[in-house]
Design an enzyme around this catalytic site. Structure first.
Site, PDB file in Angstrom:
ATOM      1  N   TYR A  55       0.797  -1.227   0.000  1.00  0.00           N
ATOM      2  CA  TYR A  55       0.000   0.000   0.000  1.00  0.00           C
ATOM      3  C   TYR A  55       0.831   1.281   0.000  1.00  0.00           C
ATOM      4  CZ  TYR A  55      -4.196  -2.805   0.977  1.00  0.00           C
ATOM      5  OH  TYR A  55      -5.238  -3.697   0.899  1.00  0.00           O
ATOM      6  N   LYS A  71       2.498 -15.351   3.292  1.00  0.00           N
ATOM      7  CA  LYS A  71       2.480 -16.225   2.113  1.00  0.00           C
ATOM      8  C   LYS A  71       3.926 -16.512   1.748  1.00  0.00           C
ATOM      9  CE  LYS A  71       0.180 -18.355  -1.139  1.00  0.00           C
ATOM     10  NZ  LYS A  71      -0.471 -19.644  -0.837  1.00  0.00           N
ATOM     11  N   ASP A  80      -4.006 -18.195   2.890  1.00  0.00           N
ATOM     12  CA  ASP A  80      -5.131 -18.927   2.287  1.00  0.00           C
ATOM     13  C   ASP A  80      -5.694 -19.938   3.289  1.00  0.00           C
ATOM     14  OD1 ASP A  80      -2.602 -19.974   1.949  1.00  0.00           O
ATOM     15  OD2 ASP A  80      -2.950 -20.789  -0.053  1.00  0.00           O
ATOM     16  N   ASP A 105      -6.078  -6.366   5.576  1.00  0.00           N
ATOM     17  CA  ASP A 105      -7.244  -5.674   5.029  1.00  0.00           C
ATOM     18  C   ASP A 105      -8.339  -6.703   4.716  1.00  0.00           C
ATOM     19  OD1 ASP A 105      -8.840  -3.772   3.889  1.00  0.00           O
ATOM     20  OD2 ASP A 105      -7.505  -3.277   2.237  1.00  0.00           O
ATOM     21  N   ASP A 123     -11.906  -7.887   7.092  1.00  0.00           N
ATOM     22  CA  ASP A 123     -13.258  -7.742   6.542  1.00  0.00           C
ATOM     23  C   ASP A 123     -14.011  -9.060   6.638  1.00  0.00           C
ATOM     24  OD1 ASP A 123     -12.870  -5.104   5.907  1.00  0.00           O
ATOM     25  OD2 ASP A 123     -13.600  -5.300   3.857  1.00  0.00           O
TER      26      ASP A 123
END
Ligand SMILES: NC(=O)c1ccc[n+]([C@@H]2O[C@H](COP(=O)([O-])OP(=O)(O)OC[C@H]3O[C@@H](n4cnc5c(N)ncnc54)[C@H](O)[C@@H]3O)[C@@H](O)[C@H]2O)c1
Length: 366
Positions: free
Chosen positions: A151, A202, A235, A259, A263
């Site tokens: 970001y 990851k 994942d 992020d 959510d």
């Protein structure tokens, strides 16, 4: 601006209010009302002092004056305020969203608010989409790294708008940045007597950036032997959070994954209208905002759910060290959900102000 405020833990606080756009302007006054009510409800000797100073930064000002984050604003907030209570930014008249990026991302980066704290707590069984899960099953904290990762806006285009176009977006991870968010997660677990911290990355595919996360995690966790630490690929974490959310107390991860997973967590606990968050740098001026946006589709109708903003206000009071006031706000939110005194997004027929009034009456005198 007046002099330096008392810092977190004191009995007086100065709060900058940026209600922003759309429903931000509708829910934020309900939070202020709730905070004033909870403070007024204490007896005189225990009563805190709080001062709210409002700033009209948002789409209207941008369209009128071309100003997003005014010059000197960051320094003024850092020096003169304990915290910032934020609503939402976003307006269909500003399709570039430039004002939102300048103000919100500007404050996150320039105030170095490296912790994005997103608590996931189910307040009533009926609010979760998971079958046979209850309030005891869905309760964890997500810490998202808030100043680095994908970001930061480092990247570029090559051969833009041609058939051979290439777009590059860099994932920036510093040892300092990774270490401070992982350490924050462990410190939070320790001070709240939580047993488990899960770091997610990851690293099997992102073999440089997340190799750093792996090495720092292994180093930092040695300092917290009483806490059960665990790693899951992102994942796998997404699947496990849905399959059995009871496994988690504290999750820590990078900006992008945080992020998304927060959510997902918000939805497990009743959705956007209920989700609070804090953008925090411990010991410095920090910013608290509901997770939702400005919701132009319902703005001006008086039906926005104020509970996400009120829980956000509770997080802010907690940050100030005002634990009993924060707990009172959370309990009032729990009661309104139990009694189903709620806005249409949660199946009710109450308005924003009605719910806000109900909370204010519940936490104390108005
Ligand atoms: N932090 C922020 O300020 C922030 C965050 C997300 C989106 N945005 C901005 O907000 C604008 C709208 O974005 P969006 O529609 O993707 O997301 P949104 O969160 O504004 O709305 C998504 C959906 O949830 C509903 N909703 C959201 N909050 C609600 C509440 N408190 N009560 C009842 N219903 C609620 C909306 O009506 C809408 O149907 C865009 O400009 C976007 O950039 C800002």
């Amino acid at each position: 601006m007046s002099g330096k405020p008392l810092r977190a833990g004191g009995s007086a606080a100065r709060i900058a209010v940026i209600a922003g756009d759309g429903i931000g302007k509708e829910v934020t006054p309900e939070s202020i009302k709730a905070i004033r009510a909870v403070i007024d409800s204490k007896n005189q000797s225990a009563r805190r002092q709080i001062e709210f100073i409002e700033f009209d930064w948002g789409a209207d000002k941008f369209l009128r004056e071309g100003v997003t984050l005014p010059a000197g604003a960051v320094e003024m907030l850092a020096n003169d305020f304990d915290a910032i209570l934020f609503g939402a930014l976003g307006d269909p008249r500003v399709p570039s969203n430039q004002h939102a990026a300048d103000i919100l991302l500007g404050l996150r980066f320039k105030l170095d608010l490296f912790v994005n704290a997103r608590p996931v707590e189910l307040f009533h069984d009926r609010l979760t989409p998971l079958r046979d899960r209850s309030t005891n099953d869905v309760r964890f904290m997500v810490f998202r790294e808030n100043t680095e990762g994908l970001y930061v806006g480092v990247g570029g285009f090559f051969k833009k708008d041609t058939a051979d176009e290439i777009a590059v977006q860099e994932d920036v991870n510093s040892r300092k940045g990774v270490e401070r968010i992982i350490r924050h997660a462990f410190d939070y677990a320790r001070s709240n007597r939580l047993k488990r911290v899960c770091m997610s990355d990851k690293s099997n595919a992102m073999t440089f950036a997340h190799d750093l996360w792996q090495r720092v995690f292994k180093q930092v966790r040695q300092e917290y032997p009483e806490i059960e630490s665990r790693h899951l690929y992102i994942d796998t974490l997404a699947m496990e959070v849905v399959r059995d959310p009871r496994q988690f107390d504290v999750i820590v991860t990078c900006n992008l994954f945080g992020d998304i997973i927060s959510d997902l967590g918000a939805q497990l606990a009743g959705g956007l209208g209920l989700a609070p968050s804090g953008n925090i740098h411990p010991g410095r001026t920090s910013l608290f905002e509901p997770v939702h946006g400005s919701a132009p589709n319902i703005a001006g109708k008086g039906i926005a759910n104020p509970l996400g903003s009120i829980l956000t206000a509770g997080m802010m009071l907690d940050f100030l060290g005002w634990k009993s006031e924060s707990e009172s706000l959370r309990n009032a939110v729990r009661s309104t959900l139990q009694e189903n005194f709620v806005t249409p997004d949660l199946g009710g027929d109450k308005g924003t102000v009605e719910v806000g009034d109900w909370i204010a009456a519940r936490v104390g005198s108005r």
